[in-house]
Design a protein around this motif. Structure first.
Motif, PDB file in Angstrom:
ATOM      1  N   GLU A  88     -22.647  80.300   2.413  1.00 22.47           N
ATOM      2  CA  GLU A  88     -22.694  78.924   3.491  1.00 22.47           C
ATOM      3  C   GLU A  88     -23.690  78.073   3.130  1.00 22.47           C
ATOM      4  O   GLU A  88     -24.932  78.326   2.642  1.00 22.47           O
ATOM      5  CB  GLU A  88     -22.916  79.615   4.862  1.00 22.47           C
ATOM      6  CG  GLU A  88     -22.739  78.599   6.083  1.00 22.47           C
ATOM      7  CD  GLU A  88     -22.935  79.295   7.462  1.00 22.47           C
ATOM      8  OE1 GLU A  88     -23.121  78.250   8.273  1.00 22.47           O
ATOM      9  OE2 GLU A  88     -22.667  80.306   7.504  1.00 22.47           O
ATOM     10  N   CYS A 105     -28.258  74.769   9.750  1.00 24.03           N
ATOM     11  CA  CYS A 105     -26.779  75.044   9.328  1.00 24.03           C
ATOM     12  C   CYS A 105     -26.470  73.502   9.503  1.00 24.03           C
ATOM     13  O   CYS A 105     -27.098  72.647   9.759  1.00 24.03           O
ATOM     14  CB  CYS A 105     -26.223  75.990  10.610  1.00 24.03           C
ATOM     15  SG  CYS A 105     -26.228  75.124  12.351  1.00 24.03           S
ATOM     16  N   MET A 106     -24.892  73.665   8.936  1.00 27.19           N
ATOM     17  CA  MET A 106     -24.547  72.070   8.844  1.00 27.19           C
ATOM     18  C   MET A 106     -24.333  71.192   9.889  1.00 27.19           C
ATOM     19  O   MET A 106     -24.583  70.179  10.162  1.00 27.19           O
ATOM     20  CB  MET A 106     -23.144  72.296   8.059  1.00 27.19           C
ATOM     21  CG  MET A 106     -22.366  71.194   8.012  1.00 27.19           C
ATOM     22  SD  MET A 106     -21.379  70.891   6.400  1.00 27.19           S
ATOM     23  CE  MET A 106     -21.983  71.763   5.427  1.00 27.19           C
ATOM     24  N   ASN A 107     -23.997  71.954  11.176  1.00 33.50           N
ATOM     25  CA  ASN A 107     -23.591  71.351  12.377  1.00 33.50           C
ATOM     26  C   ASN A 107     -25.108  70.670  12.903  1.00 33.50           C
ATOM     27  O   ASN A 107     -24.904  69.539  13.604  1.00 33.50           O
ATOM     28  CB  ASN A 107     -23.135  72.241  13.567  1.00 33.50           C
ATOM     29  CG  ASN A 107     -21.570  72.523  13.082  1.00 33.50           C
ATOM     30  OD1 ASN A 107     -20.831  71.745  12.185  1.00 33.50           O
ATOM     31  ND2 ASN A 107     -21.088  73.765  13.235  1.00 33.50           N
ATOM     32  N   GLN A 110     -26.271  67.675  10.585  1.00 33.46           N
ATOM     33  CA  GLN A 110     -25.567  66.630  10.983  1.00 33.46           C
ATOM     34  C   GLN A 110     -25.908  65.948  12.144  1.00 33.46           C
ATOM     35  O   GLN A 110     -25.904  64.608  12.392  1.00 33.46           O
ATOM     36  CB  GLN A 110     -23.956  66.823  11.033  1.00 33.46           C
ATOM     37  CG  GLN A 110     -23.582  67.498   9.485  1.00 33.46           C
ATOM     38  CD  GLN A 110     -23.449  66.524   8.543  1.00 33.46           C
ATOM     39  OE1 GLN A 110     -23.613  65.002   8.878  1.00 33.46           O
ATOM     40  NE2 GLN A 110     -23.368  66.989   7.398  1.00 33.46           N
ATOM     41  N   LYS A 115     -31.253  64.096   8.539  1.00 33.76           N
ATOM     42  CA  LYS A 115     -30.096  63.802   7.835  1.00 33.76           C
ATOM     43  C   LYS A 115     -30.558  62.514   7.084  1.00 33.76           C
ATOM     44  O   LYS A 115     -30.247  62.157   5.935  1.00 33.76           O
ATOM     45  CB  LYS A 115     -28.980  63.504   8.624  1.00 33.76           C
ATOM     46  CG  LYS A 115     -27.914  63.021   7.691  1.00 33.76           C
ATOM     47  CD  LYS A 115     -26.293  63.061   8.695  1.00 33.76           C
ATOM     48  CE  LYS A 115     -25.262  62.571   7.764  1.00 33.76           C
ATOM     49  NZ  LYS A 115     -23.985  62.525   8.526  1.00 33.76           N
ATOM     50  N   SER A1466     -21.873  66.118   1.540  1.00 33.12           N
ATOM     51  CA  SER A1466     -22.274  66.974   2.552  1.00 33.12           C
ATOM     52  C   SER A1466     -20.779  67.144   3.309  1.00 33.12           C
ATOM     53  O   SER A1466     -20.562  67.913   3.896  1.00 33.12           O
ATOM     54  CB  SER A1466     -23.287  66.456   3.466  1.00 33.12           C
ATOM     55  OG  SER A1466     -24.471  66.480   2.845  1.00 33.12           O
ATOM     56  N   ASN A1470     -18.998  70.447   4.555  1.00 27.08           N
ATOM     57  CA  ASN A1470     -18.730  70.642   6.037  1.00 27.08           C
ATOM     58  C   ASN A1470     -17.219  70.947   5.761  1.00 27.08           C
ATOM     59  O   ASN A1470     -17.025  71.789   6.768  1.00 27.08           O
ATOM     60  CB  ASN A1470     -19.067  69.260   6.650  1.00 27.08           C
ATOM     61  CG  ASN A1470     -18.699  69.668   8.016  1.00 27.08           C
ATOM     62  OD1 ASN A1470     -18.886  70.641   8.656  1.00 27.08           O
ATOM     63  ND2 ASN A1470     -18.552  68.543   9.007  1.00 27.08           N
ATOM     64  N   GLN A1471     -16.231  70.261   5.233  1.00 27.27           N
ATOM     65  CA  GLN A1471     -15.192  70.690   5.155  1.00 27.27           C
ATOM     66  C   GLN A1471     -14.923  72.148   4.499  1.00 27.27           C
ATOM     67  O   GLN A1471     -13.931  72.971   5.080  1.00 27.27           O
ATOM     68  CB  GLN A1471     -14.390  69.949   4.330  1.00 27.27           C
ATOM     69  CG  GLN A1471     -12.778  70.312   4.045  1.00 27.27           C
ATOM     70  CD  GLN A1471     -12.017  69.297   3.415  1.00 27.27           C
ATOM     71  OE1 GLN A1471     -12.514  68.233   2.854  1.00 27.27           O
ATOM     72  NE2 GLN A1471     -10.756  69.317   3.112  1.00 27.27           N
ATOM     73  N   SER A1473     -16.897  74.574   4.744  1.00 30.89           N
ATOM     74  CA  SER A1473     -17.687  75.517   5.880  1.00 30.89           C
ATOM     75  C   SER A1473     -16.589  75.919   6.986  1.00 30.89           C
ATOM     76  O   SER A1473     -16.542  76.993   7.562  1.00 30.89           O
ATOM     77  CB  SER A1473     -18.855  75.010   6.354  1.00 30.89           C
ATOM     78  OG  SER A1473     -18.488  73.888   7.339  1.00 30.89           O
ATOM     79  N   HIS A1474     -15.484  74.959   7.053  1.00 38.36           N
ATOM     80  CA  HIS A1474     -14.726  75.655   8.137  1.00 38.36           C
ATOM     81  C   HIS A1474     -13.144  76.093   7.373  1.00 38.36           C
ATOM     82  O   HIS A1474     -12.279  76.301   8.186  1.00 38.36           O
ATOM     83  CB  HIS A1474     -14.270  74.054   8.883  1.00 38.36           C
ATOM     84  CG  HIS A1474     -15.388  73.404   9.732  1.00 38.36           C
ATOM     85  ND1 HIS A1474     -16.392  72.822   9.213  1.00 38.36           N
ATOM     86  CD2 HIS A1474     -15.776  73.831  11.019  1.00 38.36           C
ATOM     87  CE1 HIS A1474     -17.011  72.330  10.099  1.00 38.36           C
ATOM     88  NE2 HIS A1474     -16.812  73.114  11.423  1.00 38.36           N
TER      89      HIS A1474
END
Length: 1613
Positions: A88, A105-107, A110, A115, A1466, A1470-1471, A1473-1474
């Motif tokens: 991750e 984490c990514m969320n 962001q 950022k 990024s 993010n894409q 990671s989902h």
């Protein structure tokens, strides 16, 4: 039932016992007793019969209502706490993070302020969690917008949870989590061992007859090995075996059958797999215990009270004091758990213990208490650290307040160091020093991880020192010195004489240990230097331990040494004869502490009597490196060379080589300078050499090399002052100097600079803060990377003897700077730069430059050069001596400028002029030596400096003779420049004269042949073929012989590559499955162009015979070449172009253009009679006349035409006659005919993926199709790149409806097959030039009308525009359709209609223009050589009117491009990671891969997405490429940030991603972690690579360059 169960639990006196009794009955009924129970059924039963009753009992009401009340009365946690999965993406702010381990984490990233800061991103190894909300982890912005506490400052206790409900919560938790093994339920999942028995309260009433054979995967056995073992042992297929990952029951049956399976599994491999046999009841309870982990996380996550309740139960001391609490017990059993259970326990700790400050502190204390045992278990474990409980150390040791508390209360430094010593104790020798012979690399790599924990503890230096903290730190430091004592002098080496060493000694382990300690040593230095009292105590301890070390002792008594009336009393020691070690960590640590003491007020603690002892060992190490460089230790093998390399390398030098130089500078500042230099000469074994002793030539060569190294060391000791504490410089100044000297070697990329700079404990180099001050940045192009170039004003700081240069770097830098100076017209002298002044404590170092011994050394070196005997000196010696003289003169000049002459005691220039053979006079003699011409400019600079210093002493200006001396030099330079200018002018005049002569000859030729030019038709008359009389003569690239391209001459061929393509497809992913039986062979190319056949060429020409010989040679040699099959496929006729090495698989013969002679008057008469209807009638009659040929041919009887001859039959009939009769009346030589067959059969084989068959009637069809498709591809790329149609060309079934045919493929087929109508067995009816022209014209008009009909029939009305007017317009256009078959509509009722039809038909006309230009050689109009106004020019060139109708939905075709990518990388991360693998339910690391053709996200390199392709297992990318790109693929591996190019199941390569950082560099595998942004130019180049069909060639080139030893399994991607 639920109500009665809850009532029993509530009324029971012992709710714990009642709960366990209920579980004893229910769990076995749900899990593992049913042989065919589905996971979904088990999940539903568990929820309804186990978890739901527990939740009802816990809340005392409906769980949903209770949960809502909990949410209303509580606040969300400020901490994020997201647990990272392996792979991750995580983010760290370089500006705000306390240390690099603080990540988001990514969320959270962001939604945070970080950022917009400088950040890094990398893939997590798993096991960590998000630090969002942790105020100790961030300088500013600790929370993202989601976790910002706002007005609330802390988590409140839920008012809803009454005392009774809290008690119920404990009643639920205690049965599962209580620490007594006989009563616990949750620990069942950790005690997964052989012969395990359930607690008494869970024992079944009847004995189990069902057993499970359970297999445990580990890190020692490969995935394939486990699958193979299962297939052989339990008779399962491969698909079933692939599902057995982690801990899995592989067999269910009786105990005997399970025991047989166990024995078979364990005996298949030498290293047995772990297999256990469990009863069905035990298996059931373990399965449920495994499900309890996520349920616990959900329950305690409802509120802070849940977390508190769980933590209290988990940390509650055991009644039996010998037994630890539950959380400790779970940690101690971590190594015995399987992977899935470990993850559940770790995540449970994350969401509970680490979410509350107080419980985190208590957990840290428990963790530290059991630290040694946990590390021992990890060393013996086979799993990675990311899934070990020891990985949690980063979560507690990096918290500053917690780390200091653990030092004070738990003495954690001592605990960690003692753990390392105990684990390494087996590697101690008799002298209590480490000796790593025969060590286990796996175990040693696990021990190294412990040093990370020590670094975590020291990562945040305290600002306030308490007595307890100081005392405990000092205690830990003493233990750390004990570790260093075991390293001091380890792995001693002795020079090998006579015979070469037989076995290379082990050395990697020692240097690996040194690299691990590198930052820790600096941290201990920083901690101790932050407090004066602690610094003195640490210095005393360090010195005391050093004095206890007994390595490398003296074996002889001290003696006196005399030189220049100076006496040195010292013990003799020869590095070349005695043992010496390169590992001296205590000596170097002491050097750093002495520097801090010398720069403080505690200088009296640095006693002079210890200097000779503490300086001796670093000096020996420096001498060892010098002797290795002088090749005196060659017989000791490469191991010692490697050690010296790392000793001076950027990875180790700051705590090894730099500290040794620092210790010598300390000694030079405190010792008598003459004594110091005499000691240097003694240890370099040059004392006798400089005392006048002479020996053999071999000895002289050795002494010369040692003299070079000795002089270099003196330059370093005197000149290297960019060390904080040695001079008044900062760390930033040090970094600036490092960067300048790196850029003086050559312009460098940012990543190269980072690699050349040392990192601190936070992995920062400080480059970004200084780079703009010293360098300018040049942006990259479509390839390469951005480069930094040093600013000109900084070049004066260049030191050619910079002490961090390697030998090769020194040579490159010197050559580069001399070249630069020559280009600027300056002399090539590289004088020493002006250094900063020493600090007062080190000011005496400069005395080395004016002492008697240095004058003697310099005079001795220069005298040997004056004698001009090559064996007595080297140019490098003179260069170093001149540099030393320059340093001395600069120092004297600086002192004279800063003080009066009377105050200056530095008198080098005076001493250098004394004596008969003074240094000054020797310099004048050296200047005239031809053998030292390269040093002439440097000698000149030194003499000028002597004059300047003399004038400063005499307070006068430079004398005239000095300036006069430079005039001859300047005049010589001026003459040289004038001579070069004169030669350039003469060459220019000569070129002009030749061009004038050629122009005159050309005019004379035109005048002499005026008739030729007068009789030629005007080139501006369009549509009239021009007679071609120019002979085309080409040169073979193999034999270099010239040959004319003629019809009856031997064939000349072009190298070519045929490949299937979907570049132009309009239905991506829908490739028709062509079969060998011919049922799906494409007689007509569908307009969707699902898959075409492209032929490209590099343009290099060969004789056909030369090519055949070359191809045979390639086949013979390549079969014996290692891994050659990865580059070229011999079975499919592949080879590399002999000249450019492009990948090819066929050749295309060159066909000469026939000269066409027209009688234009007759042509006009014929054209008036041969109208389109008349032409169709004649053609039909000709076809009917040939029907007699089919009477005696069984194959052709099936092709007889009906009364209504269709276009399908016409084309197929023409195909047959072209194939069977064209070569009977062929007009080409046998060689050309043979090459035509070779080319056509290759296209047929590749395009249809079938076996080669020359007699197949579809061979010419495929040849015409590839001609048409290639022209369409060329037109597409020209339009895509906005280039002119001409002038920019690159060298590289049943009868269908009209809408199911691609008209351009039809046009090419008809034009090329029409000559077959003139072929008969007895008569050769060749069409005239006029007939051929009208055939082409009418075929083109006919097909053009068909294409316009396609446009009309495929037109649609846009939504919302269907009005009465539009319906009337469409109705009117439909009435004209019949007329379009014979004539073009002269005008249209609507101008918009006409404009749209132009767009619809323009691509077809552009392709037709390219085709007829190649076929006829008619020169196109000039307008087609530009990008504007092409429509009228196209119509004129093709003899068409220029007014058309309508545009359709289908035409012009959509131009394919690579999918659009986001500008910020990024967003892609993010894409990814989902991304959820559609075929997998586990959380193992996946490799999300993006198809750049269609945008599909795939799961690559994973067993879950394997599929069958042509009977073989292939990965998701390979399978997708087969349908999306006809076997060709271009994929972006998102987490690896690299492009993967694929051309087949077994062939592929990597390619740089189009994302660059701010420094113009790619970042494969996110190694540097800098923010990445899309580079449009590079992505455009990737698009061109695809559209120009160069992917296959790029892969071949990549494989040719990268010589792989082991093939990568591309088919599994």
């Amino acid at each position: 039932m639920l109500f009665s169960v809850l009532q029993e639990w509530q009324e029971a006196a012992d709710s714990r016992a009642e709960l366990l009794r209920y579980l004893k009955e229910q769990v076995p009924q749900i899990f593992c007793l049913k042989k065919d129970a589905s996971p979904q059924e088990e999940e539903e039963l568990m929820q309804s019969r186990l978890l739901h009753p527990l939740e009802c009992f816990l809340f005392g009401e409906d769980p949903q209502e209770g949960l809502e009340k909990l949410k209303q009365g509580s606040t969300s946690s400020q901490l994020c706490g997201r647990v990272f999965k392996e792979g991750e993406t995580v983010y760290s702010c370089r500006d705000c993070a306390i240390d690099p381990t603080c990540v988001l984490c990514m969320n959270c990233f962001q939604d945070s302020v970080h950022k917009s800061h400088r950040y890094k991103m990398h893939a997590s190894s798993g096991g960590g969690f998000c630090d969002c909300g942790d105020v100790e982890a961030w300088k500013i912005g600790p929370c993202c917008s989601k976790h910002d506490p706002g007005a609330a400052t802390a988590m409140v206790t839920v008012s809803y949870v009454t005392e009774r409900k809290e008690e119920r919560g404990r009643d639920v938790l205690v049965p599962f989590c209580v620490s007594e093994p006989q009563n616990a339920y949750f620990p069942i999942l950790v005690l997964d061992v052989e012969n395990f028995e359930l607690p008494a309260e869970l024992q079944p009433r009847t004995k189990d007859n069902a057993y499970y054979c359970v297999l445990y995967n580990d890190e020692h056995h490969s995935y394939d090995h486990v699958i193979y073992t299962l297939q052989r042992s339990v008779n399962c297929d491969q698909a079933e075996a692939q599902t057995h990952t982690g801990r899995r029951a592989v067999k269910r049956g009786t105990f005997r059958s399970c025991q047989q399976a166990k024995d078979l599994i364990r005996h298949i491999s030498l290293l047995p797999l772990r297999v256990e046999i469990l009863t069905a009841t035990v298996m059931a309870h373990q399965t449920f215990a495994l499900r309890l982990g996520p349920w616990f996380q959900k329950i305690i996550g409802y509120s802070g009270a849940g977390i508190i309740a769980f933590c209290q139960v988990a940390l509650e001391p055991n009644a039996d004091r010998d037994q630890p609490c539950l959380i400790s017990r779970l940690m101690l059993h971590d190594a015995r758990m399987y992977k899935g259970a470990r993850k559940i326990v770790h995540e449970l700790i994350f969401c509970s213990m680490l979410m509350e400050t107080e419980f985190k502190r208590l957990f840290a204390i428990e963790f530290t208490k059991h630290y040694k045992q946990l590390q021992k278990d990890f060393i013996n474990d086979d799993h990675e650290r990311s899934i070990s409980i020891t990985a949690l150390s980063v979560q507690i040791f990096t918290v500053p307040t917690l780390a200091r508390q653990l030092i004070e209360e738990g003495n954690v430094i001592k605990v960690i160091v003692d753990t390392v010593l105990e684990l390494l104790r087996e590697h101690l020798d008799d002298n209590n020093r480490f000796f790593f012979l025969g060590y286990s690399s796996d175990k040693f790599s696990r021990i190294q991880v412990i040093f990370h924990d020590l670094r975590y503890i020291l990562i945040s230096k305290p600002s306030v020192w308490t007595d307890e903290l100081r005392e405990q730190f000092l205690a830990g430091f003493k233990d750390f010195l004990g570790l260093l004592k075991c390293m001091q002098g380890m792995e001693e080496v002795k020079r090998q004489l006579g015979r070469h060493i037989a076995v290379e000694p082990e050395w990697e382990a020692g240097f690996t240990l040194q690299i691990q300690l590198r930052h820790i040593l600096a941290m201990f230095q920083d901690w101790s230097s932050s407090n004066d009292e602690l610094l003195l105590l640490a210095f005393k301890e360090c010195h005391s331990v050093l004095m206890q070390c007994n390595n490398q002792p003296f074996h002889r008594e001290a003696t006196d040494y005399y030189m220049c009336k100076h006496i040195l009393h010292v013990r003799p020691y020869k590095v070349s004869q005695e043992p010496v070690s390169i590992h001296l960590p205590i000596s170097r640590l002491l050097a750093g502490k002495m520097t801090n003491i010398l720069s403080s007020e505690c200088m009296h603690f640095c006693h002079l009597f210890i200097l000779s002892k503490i300086t001796e060992l670093p000096l020996r190490c420096v001498v060892l490196a010098a002797q290795v460089s002088a090749e005196m230790w060659r017989r000791n093998g490469l191991s010692l060379v490697s050690q010296v390399y790392y000793y001076q390398d950027v990875k180790c030098r700051d705590e090894m080589y730099d500290k040794d130089v620092l210790m010598l500078q300390i000694a030079a500042s405190k010792m008598d300078p003459n004594h110091f230099l005499m000691l240097i000469l003694l240890r370099f074994e040059l004392f006798e050499y400089f005392n006048g002793s002479c020996t053999s030539k071999d000895q002289l060569r050795q002494w010369n090399r040692l003299t070079e190294e000795m002089l270099y060391l003196l330059i370093v000791v005197i000149g290297e002052r960019y060390i904080p504490g040695v001079s008044q410089v900062t760390k930033e100044d040090v970094t600036v100097r490092e960067v300048i000297h790196l850029l003086c070697i050559e312009p460098m990329a940012h990543s190269s600079l980072v690699k050349g700079l040392p990192e601190n404990e936070s992995h920062e180099t400080g480059l970004e803060s200084v780079i703009t001050k010293v360098a300018t940045f040049k942006k990259p192009g479509v390839s390469g990377h951005g480069l930094y170039e040093v600013k000109k004003e900084r070049l004066m700081e260049f030191n050619p003897f910079f002490y961090h240069y390697s030998r090769s770097q020194h040579s490159k830098a010197e050559e580069s700077q001399k070249k630069r100076k020559a280009q600027e017209g300056n002399d090539k002298a590289l004088p020493p730069p002006l250094p900063p002044a020493f600090c007062p404590a080190f000011s005496n170092v400069v005395r080395l430059l004016c002492c008697d011994i240095i004058i003697h050394i310099l005079r001795h070196v220069l005298q040997r050069a004056v004698e001009d005997r090559p064996v007595n000196w080297t140019e490098a010696m003179i260069q170093r001596a001149l540099h030393l003289i320059g340093q001395a003169l600069l120092e004297e000049k600086t002192q004279l400028e800063d003080s009066t002459v009377e105050e200056v005691t530095f008198d080098f220039s005076l001493k250098a002029r004394k004596h008969g053979k003074s240094v000054f006079l020797l310099l004048y003699k050296i200047k005239a030596l031809p053998s030292l011409e390269a040093q002439k400019d440097m000698v000149k600079w030194v003499l000028q400096m002597f004059e300047i210093v003399k004038c400063l002493r005499e307070k006068s200006s430079p004398t005239v003779p000095m300036s006069m001396e430079t005039k001859p030099e300047e005049s010589a330079q001026d003459k040289e420049k004038a001579e070069r200018k004169r030669k350039a002018e003469a060459a220019k005049l000569h070129r002009q004269k030749i061009m004038a002569q050629m122009s005159a000859m050309q005019k004379n030729f035109i005048e002499s042949n005026k008739m030729l030019y007068d009789n030629m038709p005007e080139s501006g008359t369009q549509g009239e073929p021009v007679t071609s009389t120019v002979r085309e003569v080409l040169t073979c690239i193999l034999c270099q012989e010239e040959q004319e391209v003629a019809a009856q001459a031997p064939a000349m061929v072009l190298t070519a590559c045929v490949q299937r393509s979907t570049v132009l497809t309009q239905c991506r992913g829908k490739i028709p499955p062509f079969r060998a039986d011919g049922t799906l062979y494409p007689l007509y190319m569908p307009p969707e162009l699902a898959v075409g056949t492209h032929t490209g060429s590099c343009g290099h020409v060969m004789h056909a015979t030369c090519w055949q010989k070359y191809f045979e040679a390639v086949q013979n040699t390549t079969r014996n070449r290692l891994h050659a099959e990865l580059i070229i496929d011999l079975e499919n006729g592949e080879y590399l172009c002999p000249l450019c090495k492009s990948l090819c698989n066929t050749v295309v013969p060159l066909i000469p253009l026939e000269p066409l002679t027209f009688n234009y008057e007759n042509a006009e008469i014929i054209g008036q009679h041969l109208t389109l209807p008349r032409w169709i009638q004649i053609l039909s009659a000709r076809i009917k006349g040939l029907k007699s040929v089919t009477q005696d041919n069984v194959f052709l009887k099936c092709l007889c035409f009906s009364e209504h001859t269709c276009l399908n039959s016409l084309l197929f009939f023409l195909v047959f006659f072209f194939f069977f009769f064209f070569f009977l009346r062929r007009k080409f030589s046998d060689s050309i005919t043979e090459m035509l067959v070779v080319c056509a059969t290759t296209v047929h084989r590749v395009g249809l993926k079938t076996a080669p068959n020359e007699l197949c009637p579809r061979v010419p069809v495929m040849a015409w199709n590839t001609c048409a498709f290639t022209i369409q591809a060329i037109e597409n790329i020209l339009q895509e790149e906005d280039k002119p149609l001409f002038g920019s060309l690159q060298n590289r079934q049943n009868t269908p409806s009209l809408l199911e045919v691609d008209c351009f493929h039809l046009l090419v087929g008809l034009v090329l097959s029409i000559p077959s109508l003139y072929q008969e067995e007895a008569v050769d009816l060749q069409p005239s030039a006029v007939s051929s022209a009208y055939n082409h014209l009418h075929i083109f008009h006919l097909v053009t009308m068909a294409h316009m009909l396609q446009v009309l029939l495929s037109s649609t009305v846009e939504a919302g525009e269907e009005t009465e007017e539009t319906r009337a317009t469409l109705s009117l256009s439909n009435r004209f359709l019949c007329g379009l078959l014979f004539r073009l509509i002269p005008d249209a009722s609507s101008s918009s209609l006409a404009e749209r039809v132009k767009k619809g038909i323009e691509p077809f006309l552009r392709c037709a223009a390219l085709f007829f230009n190649c076929l006829t050689g008619v020169h196109p109009p000039e307008e087609l050589f530009s990008t504007s106004g092409q429509m009228e020019a196209l119509c004129s060139y093709l003899a068409l009117p220029s007014n058309y109708l309508l545009q359709s939905e289908k035409y012009p075709r959509r131009r394919n491009r690579l999918m659009d990518l986001p500008e910020d990388y990024s967003a892609l991360l993010n894409q990814a990671s989902h991304f959820q693998c559609p075929k997998s339910t586990d959380d193992e690391r996946k490799h999300p891969t993006l198809c750049l053709f269609c945008g599909a996200m795939l799961c690559s390199q994973s067993s879950c997405c394997l599929s069958q392709l042509d009977g073989e297992d292939v990965g998701a990318c390979t399978a997708h490429a087969a349908t999306c790109g006809a076997g060709v693929g271009m994929f972006l591996r998102i987490r690896e940030c690299e492009i993967v190019l694929m051309a087949s199941k077994t062939r592929g390569s990597t390619y740089p991603a189009p994302y660059l950082d701010d420094y113009g560099e790619t970042d494969p595998h996110l190694g540097r972690g800098n923010p990445l942004h899309l580079c449009p130019e590079r992505y455009r180049k990737l698009n061109q690579l695809w559209q120009q069909h160069c992917i296959l060639e790029e892969i071949a080139r990549s494989l040719e360059v990268v010589n792989v030893m082991f093939a990568f399994e591309w088919q599994m991607l």
